[in-house]
Design a protein around this motif. Structure first.
Motif, short mmCIF file in Angstrom:
data_model
loop_
_atom_site.label_atom_id
_atom_site.label_comp_id
_atom_site.label_asym_id
_atom_site.label_seq_id
_atom_site.Cartn_x
_atom_site.Cartn_y
_atom_site.Cartn_z
N GLU A 1 0.82 -1.22 0.00
CA GLU A 1 0.00 0.00 0.00
C GLU A 1 0.85 1.27 0.00
O GLU A 1 0.57 2.23 0.71
CB GLU A 1 -0.94 -0.01 1.21
N GLY A 2 1.88 1.23 -0.81
CA GLY A 2 2.73 2.41 -0.96
C GLY A 2 3.82 2.55 0.08
O GLY A 2 4.61 3.50 0.03
N ASN A 3 3.91 1.62 1.05
CA ASN A 3 4.95 1.69 2.08
C ASN A 3 6.23 1.03 1.60
O ASN A 3 6.73 0.09 2.22
CB ASN A 3 4.44 1.03 3.37
N ALA A 4 6.70 1.49 0.49
CA ALA A 4 7.94 1.01 -0.13
C ALA A 4 8.53 2.19 -0.90
O ALA A 4 7.84 3.19 -1.15
CB ALA A 4 7.65 -0.17 -1.06
N PRO A 5 9.81 2.13 -1.25
CA PRO A 5 10.42 3.26 -1.97
C PRO A 5 9.67 3.59 -3.26
O PRO A 5 9.41 2.71 -4.08
CB PRO A 5 11.84 2.76 -2.27
N LEU A 6 9.33 4.86 -3.43
CA LEU A 6 8.58 5.29 -4.60
C LEU A 6 9.36 5.04 -5.88
O LEU A 6 8.80 4.68 -6.91
CB LEU A 6 8.24 6.78 -4.48
N GLN A 7 10.68 5.22 -5.81
CA GLN A 7 11.49 5.05 -7.01
C GLN A 7 11.50 3.61 -7.52
O GLN A 7 11.76 3.37 -8.69
CB GLN A 7 12.94 5.52 -6.74
N ASP A 8 11.20 2.66 -6.65
CA ASP A 8 11.13 1.26 -7.10
C ASP A 8 10.06 1.09 -8.17
O ASP A 8 10.29 0.50 -9.23
CB ASP A 8 10.83 0.34 -5.92
N VAL A 9 8.86 1.59 -7.89
CA VAL A 9 7.75 1.43 -8.83
C VAL A 9 7.92 2.35 -10.03
O VAL A 9 7.60 1.99 -11.16
CB VAL A 9 6.40 1.66 -8.12
N VAL A 10 8.45 3.56 -9.81
CA VAL A 10 8.66 4.49 -10.92
C VAL A 10 9.68 3.93 -11.90
O VAL A 10 9.48 3.97 -13.13
CB VAL A 10 9.13 5.87 -10.38
N GLN A 11 10.78 3.38 -11.39
CA GLN A 11 11.80 2.81 -12.28
C GLN A 11 11.26 1.62 -13.05
O GLN A 11 11.54 1.44 -14.24
CB GLN A 11 13.01 2.38 -11.45
N ALA A 12 10.46 0.79 -12.37
CA ALA A 12 9.88 -0.37 -13.05
C ALA A 12 8.98 0.05 -14.21
O ALA A 12 9.02 -0.53 -15.29
CB ALA A 12 9.09 -1.22 -12.05
N ILE A 13 8.18 1.09 -13.99
CA ILE A 13 7.27 1.57 -15.04
C ILE A 13 8.05 2.19 -16.20
O ILE A 13 7.80 1.88 -17.37
CB ILE A 13 6.26 2.58 -14.47
N THR A 14 8.99 3.06 -15.89
CA THR A 14 9.71 3.77 -16.94
C THR A 14 10.61 2.86 -17.76
O THR A 14 10.87 3.13 -18.93
CB THR A 14 10.56 4.91 -16.33
N GLU A 15 11.09 1.75 -17.18
CA GLU A 15 11.97 0.84 -17.91
C GLU A 15 11.21 -0.20 -18.71
O GLU A 15 11.79 -0.88 -19.57
CB GLU A 15 12.93 0.14 -16.94
N HIS A 16 9.90 -0.34 -18.43
CA HIS A 16 9.12 -1.40 -19.11
C HIS A 16 7.76 -0.86 -19.54
O HIS A 16 6.72 -1.43 -19.22
CB HIS A 16 8.95 -2.61 -18.18
N THR A 17 7.77 0.23 -20.28
CA THR A 17 6.50 0.84 -20.71
C THR A 17 5.73 -0.06 -21.67
O THR A 17 4.51 0.12 -21.85
CB THR A 17 6.78 2.18 -21.41
N GLU A 18 6.40 -1.02 -22.29
CA GLU A 18 5.73 -1.89 -23.26
C GLU A 18 5.01 -3.05 -22.57
O GLU A 18 4.22 -3.75 -23.21
CB GLU A 18 6.73 -2.43 -24.27
N ASP A 19 5.27 -3.27 -21.28
CA ASP A 19 4.69 -4.39 -20.56
C ASP A 19 3.40 -3.94 -19.87
O ASP A 19 3.44 -3.16 -18.92
CB ASP A 19 5.69 -4.95 -19.54
N GLN A 20 2.26 -4.44 -20.32
CA GLN A 20 0.97 -4.00 -19.80
C GLN A 20 0.78 -4.36 -18.33
O GLN A 20 0.22 -3.57 -17.57
CB GLN A 20 -0.16 -4.63 -20.62
#
Length: 281
Positions: free
Chosen positions: A105-124
């Protein structure tokens, strides 16, 4: 001057006639593992036939060669390219990060999820779960989270890239909500990119939605109003006109008016005033 060591000081005297079996000193060049070389003095045991032995090299000449500044010293090259992480492993790591962020529920580093999204924009799936994690929680928590992303040009451009790939309706809906919230902050030079992202997301939602519920229709009206309403800009209004968003909204509204089920009737009654106000823009 450095005195050369007497290499023959402790050596036993060779009997006459054994000069051919002497162990001459010789300078050799050793090839090092990483492509550079060094000069060293080594003893080379060499059996030569009588009369073919090489004369010993003068010790002063050897020292001069050893102290030569032009000689190269072996330096190990960095091993950064040795352990390259395969793309599938990186993708799997991204799956873990976005799912952990959502479950925590968001209690993790924000950059973890941001990096995952930005590096894999093609993965739905990565985009869907990552955006769900970013948008979960009450409004004030979401706003605090998104405030950290304002000014992150890479993240904004990647979100725009996601919506340009014609994603699934759920991903488009999350992008629409995220960009609508981000437009509440001063965006500076990123304003038009976020507005375009929001407009394309609205058009995608209108095209792919198979019916609306109250929460979905409310989010849709809020997103359109952020572009054409009092907080909207001229560039946002142009994008809405170019994508014919108001015409599409009117078509969906007429479908809702024609339905006789209780959910549609309740939705029409709740949002009639707001919808008609936006359609008059």
């Amino acid at each position: 001057a450095v005195e050369s060591p007497d290499l023959d000081a402790d050596a036993p005297e060779s009997p006459p006639g054994d000069a051919a079996q002497a162990e001459p000193l010789q300078t050799t060049t050793e090839r090092q593992p990483f492509g550079r070389r060094r000069s060293s003095i080594v003893l080379v045991k060499k059996s030569v036939e009588e009369g073919e032995g090489e004369p010993p090299v003068d010790s002063e000449e050897l020292l001069a060669a050893e102290e030569d500044d032009d000689l190269e010293v072996p330096i190990e090259e960095p091993c950064s390219n040795v352990w390259r992480i395969p793309g599938d492993v990186k993708r799997f790591g991204a799956y873990i990060r976005v799912h952990r962020y959502l479950l925590c529920e968001g209690n993790a580093p924000l950059q973890d999820v941001v990096q995952a999204i930005t590096e894999h924009t093609e993965d739905q799936e990565i985009c869907l779960v990552g955006l769900q994690g970013l948008m979960q929680g009450v409004d004030n928590v979401v706003m605090i989270r998104l405030k950290e992303l304002v000014g992150d040009a890479t993240f904004i451009s990647k979100i725009r890239e996601i919506i340009m790939q014609e994603p699934e309706a759920e991903v488009a809906n999350l992008v629409m909500k995220l960009s609508t919230r981000m437009m509440l902050f001063p965006l500076g030079s990123d304003t038009e990119d976020v507005e375009e992202t929001c407009a394309v997301a609205i058009a995608t939602v209108l095209d792919s939605a198979d019916g609306f519920y109250a929460t979905g229709w409310e989010s849709l009206l809020e997103a359109i109003d952020s572009l054409v309403g009092a907080r909207g800009t001229e560039s946002g209004r142009r994008m809405v006109a170019r994508l014919e968003i108001l015409r599409r909204l009117d078509e969906e509204w007429e479908k809702l008016l024609a339905k006789k089920d209780n959910i549609s009737k309740m939705l029409v009654k709740t949002f009639k005033e707001d919808t008609e106000r936006i359609l008059k823009r």
